[in-house]
Design a protein around this motif. Sequence first.
Motif, PDB file in Angstrom:
ATOM      1  N   THR A  89       0.672  -1.344  -0.093  1.00 46.53           N
ATOM      2  CA  THR A  89      -0.046   0.012  -0.019  1.00 46.53           C
ATOM      3  C   THR A  89       0.650   1.314   0.110  1.00 46.53           C
ATOM      4  N   VAL A  90       2.134   1.229   0.360  1.00 45.17           N
ATOM      5  CA  VAL A  90       2.950   2.498   0.494  1.00 45.17           C
ATOM      6  C   VAL A  90       3.320   3.145  -0.843  1.00 45.17           C
ATOM      7  N   PRO A  91       3.734   2.014  -1.890  1.00 44.43           N
ATOM      8  CA  PRO A  91       3.891   2.364  -3.422  1.00 44.43           C
ATOM      9  C   PRO A  91       2.351   3.209  -3.983  1.00 44.43           C
ATOM     10  N   MET A  92       1.364   2.558  -3.658  1.00 50.13           N
ATOM     11  CA  MET A  92       0.041   2.909  -4.220  1.00 50.13           C
ATOM     12  C   MET A  92      -0.081   4.325  -3.459  1.00 50.13           C
ATOM     13  N   LEU A  93      -0.085   4.591  -2.000  1.00 49.70           N
ATOM     14  CA  LEU A  93      -0.328   5.637  -1.589  1.00 49.70           C
ATOM     15  C   LEU A  93       0.625   6.895  -2.052  1.00 49.70           C
ATOM     16  N   GLY A  94       2.002   6.506  -2.417  1.00 53.54           N
ATOM     17  CA  GLY A  94       2.993   7.377  -2.887  1.00 53.54           C
ATOM     18  C   GLY A  94       2.440   7.960  -4.168  1.00 53.54           C
ATOM     19  N   GLY A  95       1.897   6.897  -4.924  1.00 52.01           N
ATOM     20  CA  GLY A  95       1.516   7.395  -6.339  1.00 52.01           C
ATOM     21  C   GLY A  95       0.456   8.096  -6.520  1.00 52.01           C
ATOM     22  N   VAL A  96      -0.594   7.981  -5.536  1.00 54.90           N
ATOM     23  CA  VAL A  96      -1.825   8.734  -5.226  1.00 54.90           C
ATOM     24  C   VAL A  96      -1.450  10.321  -4.829  1.00 54.90           C
ATOM     25  N   LEU A  97      -0.522  10.322  -4.060  1.00 50.84           N
ATOM     26  CA  LEU A  97      -0.297  11.621  -3.583  1.00 50.84           C
ATOM     27  C   LEU A  97       0.486  12.324  -4.515  1.00 50.84           C
ATOM     28  N   ALA A  99      -0.055  12.102  -7.723  1.00 47.70           N
ATOM     29  CA  ALA A  99      -0.871  12.533  -8.691  1.00 47.70           C
ATOM     30  C   ALA A  99      -1.824  13.643  -8.149  1.00 47.70           C
ATOM     31  N   LEU A 100      -2.347  13.790  -6.863  1.00 47.58           N
ATOM     32  CA  LEU A 100      -2.830  14.705  -6.325  1.00 47.58           C
ATOM     33  C   LEU A 100      -2.156  16.149  -6.315  1.00 47.58           C
ATOM     34  N   THR A 101      -0.973  15.975  -5.916  1.00 47.90           N
ATOM     35  CA  THR A 101       0.055  17.015  -6.162  1.00 47.90           C
ATOM     36  C   THR A 101       0.096  17.549  -7.756  1.00 47.90           C
ATOM     37  N   ASP A 102       0.136  16.744  -8.463  1.00 52.25           N
ATOM     38  CA  ASP A 102       0.404  17.081  -9.944  1.00 52.25           C
ATOM     39  C   ASP A 102      -0.699  17.815 -10.341  1.00 52.25           C
ATOM     40  N   ASP A 122      -3.826   8.260 -13.511  1.00 52.54           N
ATOM     41  CA  ASP A 122      -2.851   8.304 -12.837  1.00 52.54           C
ATOM     42  C   ASP A 122      -2.687   7.037 -11.831  1.00 52.54           C
ATOM     43  N   SER A 123      -3.456   6.986 -10.840  1.00 52.24           N
ATOM     44  CA  SER A 123      -3.761   5.717  -9.933  1.00 52.24           C
ATOM     45  C   SER A 123      -3.610   4.531 -10.660  1.00 52.24           C
ATOM     46  N   VAL A 124      -4.509   4.234 -11.683  1.00 56.59           N
ATOM     47  CA  VAL A 124      -4.422   3.089 -12.466  1.00 56.59           C
ATOM     48  C   VAL A 124      -3.008   2.788 -12.988  1.00 56.59           C
ATOM     49  N   GLY A 125      -2.323   3.909 -13.416  1.00 54.18           N
ATOM     50  CA  GLY A 125      -1.008   3.667 -13.938  1.00 54.18           C
ATOM     51  C   GLY A 125      -0.222   3.308 -13.037  1.00 54.18           C
ATOM     52  N   VAL A 126      -0.417   3.935 -11.871  1.00 56.24           N
ATOM     53  CA  VAL A 126       0.807   3.256 -10.759  1.00 56.24           C
ATOM     54  C   VAL A 126       0.291   1.812 -10.600  1.00 56.24           C
ATOM     55  N   LEU A 127      -0.917   1.474 -10.192  1.00 52.60           N
ATOM     56  CA  LEU A 127      -1.187   0.127 -10.244  1.00 52.60           C
ATOM     57  C   LEU A 127      -0.773  -0.793 -11.240  1.00 52.60           C
ATOM     58  N   ALA A 128      -0.705  -0.388 -12.473  1.00 45.82           N
ATOM     59  CA  ALA A 128      -0.138  -1.226 -13.450  1.00 45.82           C
ATOM     60  C   ALA A 128       1.345  -1.411 -13.439  1.00 45.82           C
ATOM     61  N   GLY A 129       1.942  -0.251 -12.848  1.00 47.15           N
ATOM     62  CA  GLY A 129       3.523  -0.287 -12.759  1.00 47.15           C
ATOM     63  C   GLY A 129       3.941  -1.229 -11.521  1.00 47.15           C
ATOM     64  N   ILE A 130       3.071  -1.296 -10.381  1.00 50.84           N
ATOM     65  CA  ILE A 130       3.233  -2.017  -9.393  1.00 50.84           C
ATOM     66  C   ILE A 130       3.162  -3.656  -9.677  1.00 50.84           C
ATOM     67  N   LEU A 131       2.163  -3.614 -10.537  1.00 51.10           N
ATOM     68  CA  LEU A 131       2.091  -4.950 -10.881  1.00 51.10           C
ATOM     69  C   LEU A 131       3.017  -5.591 -11.810  1.00 51.10           C
ATOM     70  N   ALA A 132       3.348  -4.629 -12.769  1.00 59.37           N
ATOM     71  CA  ALA A 132       4.585  -4.895 -13.727  1.00 59.37           C
ATOM     72  C   ALA A 132       5.896  -5.239 -12.920  1.00 59.37           C
ATOM     73  N   ALA A 133       6.294  -4.653 -11.751  1.00 57.75           N
ATOM     74  CA  ALA A 133       7.259  -4.687 -10.754  1.00 57.75           C
ATOM     75  C   ALA A 133       7.203  -5.991 -10.288  1.00 57.75           C
TER      76      ALA A 133
END
Length: 150
Positions: A89-97, A99-102, A122-133
């Motif tokens: 959840t830490v990377p997901m939260l980081g990505g959402v934060l 996106a909100l800042t952006d 953006d959040s879906v993109g973060v999730l896709a990146g997490i899954l790819a990793a």
Amino acid sequence: MVFTLALAGCIWFIFSNSMAVAQVSSASSGRVLTLLQGALRRLGHPALAQRLTQHVVRKMAHFCEYMLEGFLLMLCMRVYSRHPLRHITVPMLGGVLTALTDETIQLYSPGRSSQVTDVWLDSVGVLAGILAALVLMALCRLLFHHRDKE
């Protein structure tokens, strides 16, 4: 350290794009659109090239930037934690934060606007990146674990 620097660079790139005024941002998107349309035509897809719009290019850019960020966030989590899945959840939260800042930065960029739908994309993109990793880490674990047994 390398993943952390790459992550910082990725976030800087995202924020610097958001700080660009509308005319500069549109010109950048227009150049990418022309490049992609040319590539599609060379690949034998002129109808698809014609249907590709600047709006689609902008949304794809959002997704790809954040997919890279999610990928790098998860690799950083792997480097800094022995059990990265426990803290997914830490990377997901980081990505959402990010996106909100952006989107907040865009409120203060002349001619730009902020959209909630972009935060979702953006959040879906973060999730896709997490899954790819995660897939990459699993493949590496299988490959190196298999070699250790031999």
